[in-house]
Design an enzyme around this catalytic site. Sequence first.
Site, PDB file in Angstrom:
ATOM      1  N   ASP A 169     -37.729   1.042   8.506  1.00 58.71           N
ATOM      2  CA  ASP A 169     -36.696   0.806   9.499  1.00 58.71           C
ATOM      3  C   ASP A 169     -36.843   1.783  10.658  1.00 58.71           C
ATOM      4  O   ASP A 169     -37.953   2.201  10.990  1.00 58.71           O
ATOM      5  CB  ASP A 169     -35.321   0.936   8.823  1.00 58.71           C
ATOM      6  CG  ASP A 169     -34.334  -0.075   9.338  1.00 58.71           C
ATOM      7  OD1 ASP A 169     -33.934   0.032  10.506  1.00 58.71           O
ATOM      8  OD2 ASP A 169     -33.960  -0.981   8.578  1.00 58.71           O
ATOM      9  N   HIS A 202     -29.764   2.005  12.611  1.00 56.43           N
ATOM     10  CA  HIS A 202     -29.898   0.873  11.697  1.00 56.43           C
ATOM     11  C   HIS A 202     -30.437   1.277  10.328  1.00 56.43           C
ATOM     12  O   HIS A 202     -29.947   0.822   9.286  1.00 56.43           O
ATOM     13  CB  HIS A 202     -30.813  -0.171  12.336  1.00 56.43           C
ATOM     14  CG  HIS A 202     -30.865  -1.468  11.600  1.00 56.43           C
ATOM     15  ND1 HIS A 202     -31.715  -1.698  10.547  1.00 56.43           N
ATOM     16  CD2 HIS A 202     -30.180  -2.617  11.779  1.00 56.43           C
ATOM     17  CE1 HIS A 202     -31.554  -2.934  10.112  1.00 56.43           C
ATOM     18  NE2 HIS A 202     -30.630  -3.508  10.841  1.00 56.43           N
ATOM     19  N   ASN A 292     -30.796 -14.025  11.297  1.00 49.24           N
ATOM     20  CA  ASN A 292     -29.452 -14.413  11.720  1.00 49.24           C
ATOM     21  C   ASN A 292     -29.421 -15.618  12.644  1.00 49.24           C
ATOM     22  O   ASN A 292     -28.457 -15.796  13.373  1.00 49.24           O
ATOM     23  CB  ASN A 292     -28.782 -13.231  12.445  1.00 49.24           C
ATOM     24  CG  ASN A 292     -28.482 -12.085  11.507  1.00 49.24           C
ATOM     25  OD1 ASN A 292     -28.537 -12.237  10.293  1.00 49.24           O
ATOM     26  ND2 ASN A 292     -28.189 -10.933  12.062  1.00 49.24           N
ATOM     27  N   SER A 358     -29.239  -8.127   7.678  1.00 50.22           N
ATOM     28  CA  SER A 358     -29.723  -6.762   7.493  1.00 50.22           C
ATOM     29  C   SER A 358     -28.884  -6.035   6.461  1.00 50.22           C
ATOM     30  O   SER A 358     -29.377  -5.161   5.753  1.00 50.22           O
ATOM     31  CB  SER A 358     -29.657  -5.982   8.809  1.00 50.22           C
ATOM     32  OG  SER A 358     -30.840  -6.110   9.538  1.00 50.22           O
TER      33      SER A 358
END
Length: 705
Positions: A169, A202, A292, A358
């Site tokens: 990430d 994130h 998404n 996520s």
Amino acid sequence: MAGGHRTALGWAAERGRRAQQPRSARALVLALVLWLALGALPGLAPLPAAADEASPGAVLVSLTPEFGAVPEGITELLGAPAAVVPLGPAGLYRVDLPLGIDPDAAAAQLATAPGVRYAEPDRPIAAPLSPAALLENGDTPGDWGLWRVGAPDAWRVTDGAPVIVAVLDTGVSPDHPDLAGRVLPGWNFVDGNADARDDAGHGTFVAGIIAGRAGGGAPGVAPGAQILPVKILNRDAVGSTANFVAGIVYAVDHGAQVINISANGIMDSRALFDALRYAEERGVVVVASVGNEPNGRWNYPAAVPTVLAVGASTPEDQVASFSAYGAFVDLVAPGVDVTSTWWSPEGGNGYLTAGGTSASAPFVSGAAALLLAVRPDLSPAAVRQILLESAQATGPDGIDAFSGYGRLDVGLAVRMAMSTAYAAQGQVSVVDDTDGPRLRFTADGFAPGEPATVWLTPQDGPRRVWRDLAADAGGVLTVDLGPRHRLPEGPWTVTAAGEFGARVSATYILTLEPIHPAFVPIPAFDPQPDRVYFPETGHSLAYGFKRYWEERGGLAAFGFPISEEFAERDPVTGVVHTVQYFERARFEYHPELAGTPFEVSLGRVGVEVAPQAFPTAPAEAASDTRRYFPETEHTLSGPFLERWEAGGGLAMFGFPISEPFEAGGRLVQYFERARFEISPLGESGADVQLGRLGVDLARKLGYLR
């Protein structure tokens, strides 16, 4: 948030192994644009520019040992010096091109050289991410997901220690109070150093869902697990395919047992496939978010066969409206109003409530960590199987394109993983009923009225789960397992786990017993010109059926006969045909077509045995390596396409009626007249097997029990 949010609420696109693709720029590489799937953050910034058009590019190239000296050979092919960086899997390199050389042209040029397996541009990976309002402790009920997936139930057994979960990430904040002490030294592939701290937020959000401290502001699914931060995206959330590949290999080589990838893209990469194969072969579970955008496209790396593809569910146990869908989706997990740890450049460490797939993927990564904590011997395939088969259906039973197997149930998954340690013995008995003999499981030792879950584990095939059961007032649990002829042949185990701790199991060996006289074995006889006997099943094969069997593949295509010829009425048309059943097929005789190639035909056993109507694929899924069939709205690719073409195509197998999906630890695809099966990530198309549809149909119709 401590104490403030304790509300008790809870394929594959290309699931087969990829065939060797033609060595052309078009076939070998398509744009791989991945974005972090945390889409419910307020005020998302526009997608950052993928790359400076004037900056040098790079190519990912896979070489065989026959290629020779690597830097020299590549320089000679390109006509210019190029830096060559090994990425991990044997023979895989990143070639940094001099300014002015087009990556697509360079990849096409390299792909044609002897000793090159493939070459593809190193495409950018972009992650739209912007800071959002940070939340103070206690501001929102954000841990509903932990209750919904049964995490407190699993915590009675394990907290996930000492499993290591790699987070690929934007980095992880090592001094966040909910993560401090459990963030291991990692690596920063953006800057090429050991500083893997988060500079976007994130990665810290994802890490908290996996392993946030028990009793902290945002507990994780596996609060005892350790986090290995692997920074592959910069502060603008932009990275590259090479970073993902190198990050996966780094995580595997540095002890990760689970890898979480909360990112996805619409195109695949052979280099990424190689890295994921590297992880699978070394026993590492990989989990990825599905994305998404609910547009029916297959997203990678989630759509790779050995990756658990995770969509988002809501507090109402429905699939979130933003969650991507398609045949590649495996299961869903909480992805709406999830609270987790956070870091931002402006405020430092804090907490954030947000949504997106996520957030869903790390729920499953944490669940995998809990399974491996109690059963470190589990293979990645076994972990996937347990998580999928323990999932709670969100709609009609069966696999669907929106929720896959259903919503994550980590409490049941942990109980399933521990089932081999159960010592108490139950009993399986045969009970006569009006529609034939049934099997019943009886177990005592439960508390009066103790809620329980029961599952049946065959030697080969998917588990069956019975939920919402309870022991009687005397502590005895009784479960009707169903008609004997519809239960799996061979040895299997039935296990019951009570919510108060009772655990009971029993084993049973079920053999095929003929009910229909045509399935009763006949006496042996010596071979004759027009009739042959098979001692393996005690049945014979004669005349037109024998010729058809011999001319179209024999044992490899159809297996042994499991019946003699007999008259059977077609359940759809009502026409009576002379038929004979084989392990993998049913032959039909059509006297009205005598003298033509269609005098003997194959029955549509795939349609008759298929457990459901499968979700279709979009027409735009067609590509150079994926064939689309508008007749059934399904696709065929990779080794399944090779096997279908080599084995007779439409005449032999008919059209595909499903996309590939995992069942019982194998990848399967249904056709009108067959079922193909394969072990994930096999090494050659020869691994494609035909399912025993003839046996399945004979049992379904009650001819065998």
